[in-house]
Design an enzyme around this catalytic site. Structure first.
Site: not given
Ligand code: COA
Length: 257
Positions: A66, A108, A111
């Protein structure tokens, strides 16, 4: 209908494909994206030329959860009363939906894949429910669907300790149907969708409904629902055609009635 966050295609006969398309946010599921996804699923569900739907993301991310940036400042009252993303994980569609998952399927995203009826994964897929890191818990069905899919002990570890599953692990634990190389996982999902789309749509609808009873209710309720659907099938033209075609040693021509 024009969409900003998804791409909609019909790449094969009877198959509707929806691609989540927010690459800059790794397909994070914001409210608008979820609304567009549901609009597109509902349109395919109504379309008599479509027999099966596929939902996919990019090679890097099915969906990274999400949208945290959208949720960070959402107060309780708005979450409760507004168009919350967590309201969107009940899929009441008649036609089968296959999730074709590559890369991150977190929170999400996991999910959403589980809200679909089947999952075809790329070897690179990673499934997890990391909400605990944010001080929350899954709100889109994760505590329920993941526990039913992989069992309590592993579900606890995934959701309490942010254990992530590789595609191979997800296959072993029954979360996904099959795993394929990143170059072909979508083709595999489309092939499966084409096969389902070639069947009688009435028989597919009655079967999906009966299987969901096994998943959602008691055994006695499920068997009663199956029996009812089985009898309903005997009232359809496709039952007559399917059995007649077998007896006449030819392929059935479905009327979907
Ligand atoms: N919500 C909003 N933005 C998100 C996102 C999320 N769930 N997941 C990734 N993004 C955004 C990042 O903020 C980033 O944006 P920016 O370039 O403006 O900073 C962009 O997507 C790329 O993500 P980034 O974290 O730089 O990529 P990465 O390859 O280093 O890492 C993940 C990938 C998936 C490991 C990491 O993005 C992450 O941990 N995301 C959240 C996962 C999470 O907790 N999901 C449950 C949410 S309820």
């Amino acid at each position: 209908m024009t969409y900003e966050m998804i791409l909609v295609e019909t790449p094969a006969e009877g198959v509707g494909l929806i691609r989540l398309n927010r690459p800059q946010a790794l397909n994070a599921l914001c409210n608008q994206l979820m609304r567009e996804l549901h609009d597109a699923l509902a349109a395919f569900d109504r379309d008599p030329t479509i027999g099966c739907m596929v939902v996919t993301g990019s090679e890097k991310a099915f969906a990274a959860g999400a949208d945290i940036k959208e949720m960070v400042n959402t107060p309780f009252g708005e979450m409760l009363m507004g168009d919350s993303v967590s309201d969107n994980f009940v899929f009441n569609y008649h036609k089968p939906i296959i999730a074709a998952v590559s890369g991150f399927a977190l929170g999400g995203g996991c999910e959403l894949a589980m809200a679909c009826d089947m999952i075809v994964a790329s070897e690179t897929a990673v499934f997890g429910q990391p909400e605990i890191n944010l001080g929350i818990l899954p709100g889109g069905g994760g505590t329920q669907r993941l526990t039913r899919a992989v069992g309590k002990a592993l579900a606890m570890e995934i959701m309490l300790a942010d254990r992530r599953l590789t595609a191979e692990e997800a296959l072993r634990y029954g979360l996904v149907n099959r795993v394929a190389a990143p170059e072909v996982y979508l083709d595999e999902a489309l092939k499966l969708a084409s096969k389902i789309a070639s069947m009688s749509q009435v028989a597919v609808r009655l079967t999906k409904d009966a299987i969901n009873r096994a998943y959602e209710g008691t055994l006695a309720e499920g068997i009663a629902a199956e029996k009812r659907n089985f009898f309903i099938a005997f009232a359809t033209e496709d039952k007559q055609e399917g059995m007649t075609a077998f007896v006449e040693k030819r392929k059935p021509i479905w009327k979907h009635r």
